[in-house]
Scaffold this active site. Structure first.
Site, PDB file in Angstrom:
ATOM      1  N   HIS B 254      -1.198 -10.124  -3.962  1.00 18.73           N
ATOM      2  CA  HIS B 254      -1.012  -8.777  -3.418  1.00 18.73           C
ATOM      3  C   HIS B 254      -2.186  -7.872  -3.799  1.00 18.73           C
ATOM      4  O   HIS B 254      -2.780  -7.209  -2.935  1.00 18.73           O
ATOM      5  CB  HIS B 254       0.309  -8.209  -3.961  1.00 18.73           C
ATOM      6  N   GLU B 255      -2.535  -7.859  -5.071  1.00 16.49           N
ATOM      7  CA  GLU B 255      -3.624  -6.968  -5.511  1.00 16.49           C
ATOM      8  C   GLU B 255      -4.960  -7.442  -4.947  1.00 16.49           C
ATOM      9  O   GLU B 255      -5.838  -6.632  -4.657  1.00 16.49           O
ATOM     10  CB  GLU B 255      -3.658  -6.881  -7.035  1.00 16.49           C
ATOM     11  N   HIS B 258      -5.393  -5.815  -1.617  1.00 20.22           N
ATOM     12  CA  HIS B 258      -5.952  -4.453  -1.744  1.00 20.22           C
ATOM     13  C   HIS B 258      -7.443  -4.514  -2.076  1.00 20.22           C
ATOM     14  O   HIS B 258      -8.259  -3.803  -1.487  1.00 20.22           O
ATOM     15  CB  HIS B 258      -5.231  -3.694  -2.867  1.00 20.22           C
ATOM     16  N   GLU B 284      -1.801  -1.252   2.385  1.00 18.98           N
ATOM     17  CA  GLU B 284      -0.645  -2.115   2.132  1.00 18.98           C
ATOM     18  C   GLU B 284      -0.580  -3.244   3.159  1.00 18.98           C
ATOM     19  O   GLU B 284      -0.082  -4.336   2.855  1.00 18.98           O
ATOM     20  CB  GLU B 284       0.631  -1.265   2.147  1.00 18.98           C
TER      21      GLU B 284
END
Lengths: 489, 489
Positions: B254-255, B258, B284
């Protein structure tokens, strides 16, 4: 709000921004991804611009005109802020920008020249740096000696003349001591590999033994160990070399000395001009007394010997007395940062005399390498073999830091004075040190030096702690006695 | 220099200072010594003051009046700077200061209230936060809906009405899907401890597999994983839980999503308003498509299964198909941040409706807990057992971040749209993913979304990549198909 209160509120933000800028430097040496370098340069420059603008902000001048000091702390704050404001305002913006640009470039040229062993490629930009710093000194100094104006940045109140006299007294006795030592058989060296993780574990134990607080600090690895930050966030770095654990241990203790000074300042001075170590020389006195007079003492190395035996087993040194010799072994070498207690100051004195002559115009940049090599031969008895072991070894001049080198030896001189006073105040000090307990020593230093931060001038700071003006005698007496014992002189 | 050039030079420094301030936040969550907290608050405040002053500096207004855009990039830069300048200038300094002070206090009150399971102790300060944000919205919004003015901070151009319609279409199908899934037997769970160091090693491998560059990034541990920074210094954090390695792996992916967005922006936009992700929702979308549509796909989890077997041996899941179910297991739970793909958006929709009603004045703060609990029961079928599992679970409202929550679901909706376009463009995507190779997928996202940074509006950004205005249909179709397969619906 009074003018003083307004000034201090503004200054408090400036101090906080200074901490942020300093931590950016810490990050760069410890955490920053390699590819971030170009962006980081812009971040540094933006922070430097902000800080510079605040230093010469017109309202600071107005507040300074109106502010009145209600007590000695306020008087000291005003003295620091006024000194900084007046000094910064005297340097034209054009000159400040040119200095920043040229030293940044010179740093890169120097690094390449050192890698290439090519002094000639560094000299043109070094000439520019010298010329710009002379121009800056003239802008700041008025009629005083330009070198003093530069020195004042690192050691307020010190002069080339007074340091010159002190260093002239140091040099012959250090040269003689060195020669006498090197005539004698040397203690054994370490000669095996020491596990990196075990070195770091013991180095953290040493940091804690010397009173470093991890509640307001942290320890990381860096290529060149340093200490960074003031107040509640004071970080140190160390390094490991499998063949040389002393490098790790004594780098750590040295940086803990710097950090303990910052951590020891009275909390009421947080984010004020008093909330930082008062000068490079006094700072170095703390790192050096931790590292040398305490950390390399017979009593403390006795304890360290046991710690190293616990961590590494038998490493070929038979007992505490032999280990004391190993820790304090004096041997030939070209590099200042690797030098022992005896020879270190000879490296500094060389640089001090050369840079003072450069700034005075008595030595041309073109003649610098020859002057270095002549002086090295005179003091050390053998010739510099290559520029990276000689005139190109240190980063300082490429960054324009003329006036910085002497603070290293001044710190050693101050440490010598403090050590005498400490021994007087704590007669049973060795009993503690032999148990790895530095608490009486560090408490005395905190009580008599560290807590005051920038309250007094550097010389007043030492004099307050020792009861006398600082002089080179105690350092020389200490070195001669210690090494006479180790080497049977 | 033209007015545009002068403005951009000023803006470049502001962007650099913004990066410094952001990294201060990173440091606080990863490196800062505990005892530094009070000093750090002053450092943050000083940086915030500097940035605020630059945002509303009168010369910015003058440059904006005169600047002319020579090309679309310049036009986009001016649009961002003008929007930020006008918005910031509309909020009175008194209100901005009061918001900063009150949210800082509210954050501490919330943390204590959550620890004490005591909603009542949080409500008085929450009322103040809501009132201040309504006042701010009124100052900024003029005649438009106050909630839209807040939303605009995180998702420029989005409105409560448009999101409300989109979310109203999501909710019934998600509620039905959830109910259908939970009627079926659940896949097996992991049920053993997984070594922390091995989790971190595999998580770094995953980060690299998804194209994260450690040349301009680094990975550290933090209590709550986050990504931080833009341009050439984009750092991520992760965490480990011995019983739940998926938390580590999917937090990391997830990170990385980003971070890949920031790292993927065209280098010519470095330290300009275009050099950052354009909105929270688009940001997101990248983290979610990396984490879910790619990272939790059958193809990629097949590869991950092999990696986990290599790292941990047999962990009780017999084959890739069973593992795909385990990764995507849906189960009851109160906590948004722990929710699966299906239920996550229901948590967000709840918050969106409640906060929109709060800002509209249709819901009193005193009635917030009851409204939360009623809505939770309606969507999830069971009652909230304690406030830390309900209305006190998230930090956002204490910090005044009304308008932030919906960007999470908007990001999922955008990810759904991008996923369809990606599958069209790369028909053999699963062949790569099954080998742990995300390069075609990440290259497509970089090419079609990431490289542009802030060049277009959020909706234009998605539409440019997909060829159509974003809508919730693709996300719902994807979820229904995927979970029908796993659960045999």
């Amino acid at each position: 709000m009074t003018a003083y209160d307004e000034l201090m509120a503004f200054q408090r933000d400036t101090e906080a921004l200074g901490q942020v800028a300093g931590r950016l430097g810490w990050d760069q040496e410890t955490m920053m991804p390699h590819g971030a370098t170009p962006q980081r340069a812009e971040e540094h420059a933006a922070m430097a611009n902000i800080l510079h603008a605040r230093r010469i902000a017109p309202q600071v001048g107005e507040w300074l005109d109106k502010a009145e000091a209600a007590d000695p702390v306020a008087a000291a704050n005003l003295r620091h802020i006024r000194r900084d404001y007046e000094r910064t305002a005297k340097v034209p913006a054009r000159l400040a920008a040119e200095l920043a640009r040229t030293t940044s470039l010179a740093h890169r040229v120097w690094a390449q020249a050192r890698a290439d062993e090519d002094v000639a490629s560094f000299l043109p930009i070094l000439k520019q740096v010298v010329a710009l710093r002379i121009e800056e000194a003239a802008a700041v100094a008025g009629n005083t000696d330009p070198y003093d104006a530069l020195l004042d940045d690192y050691e307020p109140g010190a002069t080339g003349e007074s340091l010159g006299a002190m260093f002239a007294a140091l040099r012959p006795r250090l040269v003689d001591l060195r020669a006498a030592i090197l005539d004698r058989p040397a203690p054994a060296m370490l000669d095996q590999a020491f596990d990196d993780a075990a070195q770091l574990a013991l180095s953290e134990k040493l940091a804690l033994a010397f009173g470093y607080s991890l509640d307001t600090g942290r320890i990381d690895k860096a290529v060149h160990p340093f200490s960074s930050g003031s107040g509640l966030d004071v970080r140190i770095t160390t390094r490991t070399n499998p063949r040389d654990p002393f490098n790790c241990f004594y780098s750590t203790i040295h940086e803990v000395g710097h950090a303990a000074y910052e951590q020891g300042i009275d909390a009421t001075h947080l984010l004020t001009p008093l909330g930082r170590g008062v000068s490079m020389g006094v700072h170095e006195s703390q790192s050096r007394i931790y590292e040398n007079q305490l950390g390399r003492s017979r009593a403390f190395t006795g304890w360290l010997y046991g710690q190293m035996r616990d961590a590494f087993g038998d490493f070929g040194i038979p007992d505490e007395d032999a280990f004391f010799g190993t820790v304090n072994r004096v041997s030939d070498g070209f590099i200042r940062t690797e030098a022992d207690e005896v020879q270190y100051n000879l490296h500094v004195l060389l640089r001090f005399d050369l840079e003072r002559a450069l700034i005075a115009g008595d030595l041309a940049v073109d003649d610098l390498e020859a002057a270095w090599n002549d002086r090295f031969k005179a003091d050390f008895g053998y010739a510099v073999d290559k520029p990276s072991n000689g005139v190109l070894q240190d980063v300082h001049w490429s960054e324009g830091l003329f006036g910085y080198f002497p603070t290293y030896t001044l710190g050693n001189v101050y440490a010598g004075c403090l050590h005498v006073a400490l021994r007087d105040a704590v007669p049973d000090l060795d009993d503690q040190l032999a148990k790895g307990d530095t608490s009486k020593a560090t408490a005395w230093l905190r009580e008599n030096v560290q807590q005051y931060g920038g309250l007094r001038t550097p010389v007043e700071t030492i004099a307050h702690a020792t009861g006398a003006a600082p002089s080179e005698g105690p350092l020389l007496d200490y070195l001669e006695a210690k090494f006479a014992g180790i080497y049977g002189l």
